[in-house]
Design a protein around this motif. Structure first.
Motif, short mmCIF file in Angstrom:
data_model
loop_
_atom_site.label_atom_id
_atom_site.label_comp_id
_atom_site.label_asym_id
_atom_site.label_seq_id
_atom_site.Cartn_x
_atom_site.Cartn_y
_atom_site.Cartn_z
N THR A 148 17.38 -25.43 -23.50
CA THR A 148 17.30 -23.98 -23.30
C THR A 148 16.56 -23.65 -22.02
O THR A 148 17.04 -22.87 -21.20
CB THR A 148 16.61 -23.31 -24.50
OG1 THR A 148 17.35 -23.59 -25.68
CG2 THR A 148 16.55 -21.80 -24.30
N ALA A 149 15.36 -24.21 -21.86
CA ALA A 149 14.54 -23.93 -20.69
C ALA A 149 14.78 -24.98 -19.62
O ALA A 149 14.72 -26.18 -19.91
CB ALA A 149 13.06 -23.90 -21.07
N PRO A 150 15.06 -24.57 -18.37
CA PRO A 150 15.22 -25.55 -17.28
C PRO A 150 13.86 -26.13 -16.89
O PRO A 150 13.01 -25.46 -16.33
CB PRO A 150 15.82 -24.71 -16.14
CG PRO A 150 15.42 -23.31 -16.46
CD PRO A 150 15.31 -23.19 -17.94
N TRP A 205 9.57 -16.44 -21.99
CA TRP A 205 10.84 -15.82 -21.60
C TRP A 205 11.43 -15.11 -22.81
O TRP A 205 11.61 -15.73 -23.87
CB TRP A 205 11.80 -16.89 -21.09
CG TRP A 205 13.12 -16.35 -20.62
CD1 TRP A 205 14.24 -16.15 -21.36
CD2 TRP A 205 13.44 -15.97 -19.28
NE1 TRP A 205 15.24 -15.66 -20.58
CE2 TRP A 205 14.78 -15.54 -19.29
CE3 TRP A 205 12.74 -15.96 -18.08
CZ2 TRP A 205 15.43 -15.09 -18.14
CZ3 TRP A 205 13.38 -15.52 -16.95
CH2 TRP A 205 14.71 -15.09 -16.98
N ASP A 210 15.71 -10.53 -21.21
CA ASP A 210 15.64 -9.96 -19.87
C ASP A 210 14.21 -9.64 -19.45
O ASP A 210 14.00 -8.88 -18.49
CB ASP A 210 16.49 -8.68 -19.78
CG ASP A 210 17.96 -8.98 -19.99
OD1 ASP A 210 18.38 -10.10 -19.66
OD2 ASP A 210 18.68 -8.10 -20.49
N ILE A 225 9.96 -11.15 -18.96
CA ILE A 225 8.94 -12.19 -18.96
C ILE A 225 7.70 -11.58 -19.59
O ILE A 225 7.17 -10.57 -19.10
CB ILE A 225 8.65 -12.70 -17.54
CG1 ILE A 225 9.89 -13.38 -16.95
CG2 ILE A 225 7.47 -13.66 -17.55
CD1 ILE A 225 9.72 -13.80 -15.52
N ASP A 228 8.76 -24.04 -17.08
CA ASP A 228 10.06 -23.35 -17.18
C ASP A 228 10.36 -22.73 -15.82
O ASP A 228 9.68 -21.79 -15.39
CB ASP A 228 9.99 -22.30 -18.28
CG ASP A 228 11.34 -21.65 -18.56
OD1 ASP A 228 12.25 -21.77 -17.71
OD2 ASP A 228 11.48 -21.01 -19.61
N HIS A 229 11.40 -23.24 -15.16
CA HIS A 229 11.70 -22.79 -13.80
C HIS A 229 12.27 -21.37 -13.76
O HIS A 229 12.39 -20.77 -12.69
CB HIS A 229 12.67 -23.75 -13.12
CG HIS A 229 12.41 -23.92 -11.65
ND1 HIS A 229 12.15 -22.86 -10.82
CD2 HIS A 229 12.36 -25.02 -10.86
CE1 HIS A 229 11.98 -23.29 -9.59
NE2 HIS A 229 12.08 -24.60 -9.58
N ARG A 230 12.62 -20.82 -14.91
CA ARG A 230 13.03 -19.41 -14.92
C ARG A 230 11.83 -18.50 -14.69
O ARG A 230 11.98 -17.38 -14.19
CB ARG A 230 13.66 -19.06 -16.28
CG ARG A 230 14.93 -19.80 -16.61
CD ARG A 230 15.38 -19.50 -18.01
NE ARG A 230 14.37 -19.90 -19.02
CZ ARG A 230 14.51 -19.72 -20.33
NH1 ARG A 230 15.61 -19.13 -20.80
NH2 ARG A 230 13.57 -20.11 -21.16
N ILE A 231 10.64 -18.97 -15.07
CA ILE A 231 9.43 -18.15 -14.96
C ILE A 231 8.56 -18.62 -13.81
O ILE A 231 8.06 -17.81 -13.01
CB ILE A 231 8.64 -18.22 -16.28
CG1 ILE A 231 9.51 -17.78 -17.46
CG2 ILE A 231 7.37 -17.39 -16.21
CD1 ILE A 231 8.86 -17.97 -18.81
N ASP A 269 8.15 -20.75 -10.44
CA ASP A 269 8.86 -21.44 -9.36
C ASP A 269 8.00 -22.58 -8.83
O ASP A 269 6.88 -22.82 -9.29
CB ASP A 269 9.24 -20.47 -8.24
CG ASP A 269 8.03 -19.72 -7.67
OD1 ASP A 269 6.90 -20.22 -7.82
OD2 ASP A 269 8.23 -18.63 -7.11
#
Length: 517
Positions: A310-312, A367, A370, A372, A486-489, A491
């Motif tokens: 789920t999380a990258p 996450w 839509d 954070i 988690d790369h969505r949150i 960087d």
């Protein structure tokens, strides 16, 4: 109101659906008090003790240790007024622990009506007046099923040449022996009947196959002259068995499933015998152990699979000189106020994480579709390996604790986890996790995020290694940190800065405490 009450397995938190009975703390006949622990149950979260809902005397225990039961299932019956006299028809079987109670005792138990019960007369419910509900066009079954007699006669018959008398008059023209119409059923698993005696004379058979039946009745041969049912033929095709090479043991010499499977077993045994001559043969299932996946281990597996896909994940590593941190720990241990407190390098790692989160709050987030969600509090999770699997209890509001309070909370948390007493509430709501793989002698790893968290830090073993210190090579105490996020949150820049500052604290904790507060 009934004096006997059944206690059902409650929902122990967060929608758990089942639990395994680890240990009964009471036995049949014990007098118990209100809120007295009566049973220890392991759920997908932890092992917990369940208190009694009523005071009284235990009369029945419905499930034994090691059984897994659903939430809402009765586990124990309690007589809430044991001084009122014996229960109606209370037999000695009730004192045996898990033996089912008598019918009269069950009648005296107060049980809630089944959810979704159907009224009499409706589909799925009992018919009015005691009538047996049946399908339209079919009457209720009033006779018992009878097995048809076998076609073959015993080999010791006095007149083997005379066929057995048929149940109905034989037709003038011989007809093929067709089984009587019946509801299709799977092949029977009854014991294999005895084969006809080889010494009895019979007509010559031009193939290797089943002998003529002893009853002398007509036999209808299938393809290739073999008498076998279609399911048996399919099984033989799937297993690669030649039906023409078998001797049937079924009715009228037909080949059964057991005949086919016996042929396969014979070939396997022959192959194993030849393999034994060269060495020990491998048999599937031998020297193997099958461990059921349940409880904490099952939940951990489900969470890890969900998180991994789920999380990258991104993982970064940093090697840190912890020599000054180890010296600071030795000074802390020597302080009078710290003599009764367990101090380890993990304490300084936890403090470094908590102070660095204040600098980078986005690391302490989750996450949510839509959005954070950035947390203004830190529930610091500490991964602990137990006999039942990996658990991650967390310290609530760890960021508000002083260093000594944090040390005491970590000691209590790890001790409770090792004893298997962590509650589901202690393992929920975590925001950041530390896994100390260094206690196993491992340098570091790539940890998987706990569900709902944005980052996890792996703390490796502290080793003496050659290190460049003040432009000279010296022996220093070094460790390696691994941060997964988690790369969505988070960087690469944010993750790198966070890991860098945690390392800076561990390199010189005294200076960091003075500078960061």
């Amino acid at each position: 109101m009934s004096r006997v009450k059944e206690f059902n397995l409650p929902d122990l938190g967060e929608g758990l659906t089942e639990g395994e009975i680890l240990k009964w703390l009471v036995t049949v006949g014990d007098d118990i008090t209100l809120n007295q622990p009566i049973v220890e149950v392991e759920t997908a979260k932890a092992a917990v003790e369940i208190p009694a809902k009523w005071a009284g005397r235990v009369i029945t225990i419905f499930h034994g240790e090691g059984e897994t039961i659903d939430v809402g299932t009765p586990i124990i019956a309690i007589d809430t007024d044991p001084n009122a006299g014996p229960l109606p028809d209370s037999g000695p079987g009730e004192a045996s622990g898990t033996t089912a109670p008598s019918a009269a005792s069950l009648a005296a138990v107060e049980v809630a009506p089944a959810e979704g019960a159907v009224e009499p007369g409706l589909i799925g419910g009992p018919a009015p007046g005691g009538r047996t509900p049946v399908l339209v066009g079919y009457g209720p079954k009033t006779t018992t099923a009878k097995r048809r007699p076998r076609a073959s006669a015993p080999a010791t018959s006095a007149a083997p040449a005379t066929p057995a008398a048929p149940a109905v008059p034989a037709p003038a023209v011989p007809a093929p022996a067709v089984p009587a119409p019946a509801v299709p059923a799977p092949a029977p698993t009854a014991p294999t009947p005895a084969r006809p005696a080889a010494a009895q004379p019979g007509p010559a058979i031009p193939r290797q196959g089943p002998p003529a039946p002893a009853t002398g009745g007509p036999v209808r041969s299938g393809a290739n002259g073999v008498l076998a049912k279609p399911p048996v033929r399919k099984l033989a095709r799937d297993l690669g068995v030649d039906l023409t090479a078998l001797v049937g043991t079924g009715p009228q010499g037909s080949i059964t499933r057991d005949d086919v499977q016996a042929a396969v077993a014979a070939v396997a045994e022959q192959s194993a015998g030849s393999a034994v001559a060269a060495g020990r043969a491998f048999v599937a299932g031998e020297r193997e152990q099958r461990i059921p996946v349940k409880g904490v281990r099952k939940l951990t597996a489900e969470n890890m699979v969900s998180s991994a896909f789920t999380a990258p994940h991104v993982t970064e590593f940093l090697t840190v000189d912890m020599t000054r941190s180890m010296r600071a720990l030795e000074r802390i241990k020597g302080l009078p106020d710290w003599r009764d407190v367990r101090v380890s390098p993990l304490l300084l790692v936890a403090k470094a994480v908590l102070l660095t989160i204040k600098r980078y709050p986005m690391v302490n987030s989750s996450w949510d579709c839509d959005h954070i969600v950035v947390k203004d509090y830190v529930n610091l999770g500490i991964a602990a390996a137990t006999e039942r699997g990996l658990v991650v209890p967390n310290i609530k509001d760890a960021g508000e604790l002083p260093l000594r309070g944090l040390a005491e909370a970590m000691t209590e948390l790890v001790g409770t986890a090792k004893a298997g007493r962590t509650t589901p509430a202690d393992m929920s709501g975590g925001t950041f996790t530390i896994t100390n793989v260094g206690v196993f002698g491992v340098d570091t790893g790539t940890p998987i995020l706990p569900p709902g968290e944005a980052a996890i830090l792996a703390f490796g073993a502290v080793r003496e290694m050659p290190w460049v210190h003040k432009k000279k090579i010296r022996i220093r105490q070094v460790t390696t940190l691994g941060l997964s996020f988690d790369h969505r949150i988070i960087d690469g820049e944010l993750g790198s800065k966070f890991l860098r500052d945690v390392g800076a604290f561990l390199t010189d904790p005294e200076a960091a405490l003075l500078a960061w507060g």
